[in-house]
Design a protein around this motif. Sequence first.
Motif, PDB file in Angstrom:
ATOM      1  N   GLY A   1      -8.972  -0.047  -1.462  1.00  0.00           N
ATOM      2  CA  GLY A   1      -8.729  -1.364  -0.920  1.00  0.00           C
ATOM      3  C   GLY A   1     -10.114  -1.925  -0.714  1.00  0.00           C
ATOM      4  O   GLY A   1     -10.417  -2.656   0.194  1.00  0.00           O
TER       5      GLY A   1
ATOM      6  N   LEU B   1      -7.035  -2.897   7.784  1.00  0.00           N
ATOM      7  CA  LEU B   1      -5.989  -1.913   8.007  1.00  0.00           C
ATOM      8  C   LEU B   1      -5.789  -1.594   9.484  1.00  0.00           C
ATOM      9  O   LEU B   1      -5.732  -0.431   9.884  1.00  0.00           O
ATOM     10  CB  LEU B   1      -6.262  -0.629   7.219  1.00  0.00           C
ATOM     11  CG  LEU B   1      -6.102  -0.730   5.706  1.00  0.00           C
ATOM     12  CD1 LEU B   1      -6.248   0.639   5.059  1.00  0.00           C
ATOM     13  CD2 LEU B   1      -4.757  -1.328   5.327  1.00  0.00           C
TER      14      LEU B   1
ATOM     15  N   VAL C   1      -0.045  -2.921   3.373  1.00  0.00           N
ATOM     16  CA  VAL C   1      -0.840  -2.809   2.151  1.00  0.00           C
ATOM     17  C   VAL C   1       0.062  -2.989   0.941  1.00  0.00           C
ATOM     18  O   VAL C   1       1.275  -2.771   0.998  1.00  0.00           O
ATOM     19  CB  VAL C   1      -1.549  -1.434   2.042  1.00  0.00           C
ATOM     20  CG1 VAL C   1      -2.524  -1.236   3.172  1.00  0.00           C
ATOM     21  CG2 VAL C   1      -0.531  -0.293   1.993  1.00  0.00           C
TER      22      VAL C   1
ATOM     23  N   HIS D   1      -4.536  -2.390  -1.259  1.00  0.00           N
ATOM     24  CA  HIS D   1      -5.188  -3.567  -0.695  1.00  0.00           C
ATOM     25  C   HIS D   1      -4.359  -4.085   0.467  1.00  0.00           C
ATOM     26  O   HIS D   1      -3.138  -3.919   0.490  1.00  0.00           O
ATOM     27  CB  HIS D   1      -5.330  -4.675  -1.750  1.00  0.00           C
ATOM     28  CG  HIS D   1      -6.170  -4.294  -2.932  1.00  0.00           C
ATOM     29  ND1 HIS D   1      -7.542  -4.333  -2.912  1.00  0.00           N
ATOM     30  CD2 HIS D   1      -5.824  -3.850  -4.166  1.00  0.00           C
ATOM     31  CE1 HIS D   1      -8.008  -3.940  -4.086  1.00  0.00           C
ATOM     32  NE2 HIS D   1      -6.991  -3.630  -4.868  1.00  0.00           N
ATOM     33  N   GLU D   2      -5.008  -4.740   1.435  1.00  0.00           N
ATOM     34  CA  GLU D   2      -4.270  -5.384   2.516  1.00  0.00           C
ATOM     35  C   GLU D   2      -3.358  -6.458   1.929  1.00  0.00           C
ATOM     36  O   GLU D   2      -3.711  -7.126   0.956  1.00  0.00           O
ATOM     37  CB  GLU D   2      -5.237  -6.036   3.506  1.00  0.00           C
ATOM     38  CG  GLU D   2      -5.829  -5.096   4.519  1.00  0.00           C
ATOM     39  CD  GLU D   2      -6.616  -5.856   5.579  1.00  0.00           C
ATOM     40  OE1 GLU D   2      -7.182  -6.911   5.251  1.00  0.00           O
ATOM     41  OE2 GLU D   2      -6.648  -5.399   6.722  1.00  0.00           O
TER      42      GLU D   2
END
Length: 212
Positions: A26, A57, A63, A70-71
């Motif tokens: 991420g 996070l 995610v 990734h967020e």
Amino acid sequence: MPASVAVLLTAVVTAVLCTGCQEAAGGRAAPGPRGSGGSASGASSAPATPGYGAVFLGRGECVSRGREFHEAPCSSEKATALVLARYDGLASTGRGACPQTTDFVLHISESLSAADEDGDGEVSRGYACMRNLEPPHPGDPGGGGGPHTVVGDCVYTARKGQVKETACDGSGEHAPQYEVASAVARRAQCPPSTELFVTLGGERPVGCARRV
């Protein structure tokens, strides 16, 4: 979020003396060790930060999952997993602090070669305990994964003196051989039907397993 922050995915499957890892990102991510629940010493909980992007996070955030993690806003159709808890420190020493409903662990690191302690170019920034938004949930009893081995989980013999967790329904790579039927404080408290002792952790660290 700085591009240098990385997320390391650690699929944590527990049992007696078992370890294993996976990878994701991420910014940058990688999976962590599988193993029986350990103590939470050295890990401190990060403050809850519901929403998207306030803290990388943070607890309550989500995610997306592809080749990397990734967020993503939890309301997004791309969101796949929720952060149940967020800790500083190394997951190898503190993953036992993750909730029992945790499906996998994401290791978070940052590219800071000047401060690198082991020469891999990454500096640990903690880990996140993750729960899939939809099934499957490997961290649930019998699911075959997660950072904890709990009552209802199944294991198989990996080698002499070592067992690893696997799905009780037989959907895993290895067929289940034993099921953890109960958890007690001492081996002497296991019922006579017990055929295998499994290390769990917590206040009742002995798992009494029977053959399936």
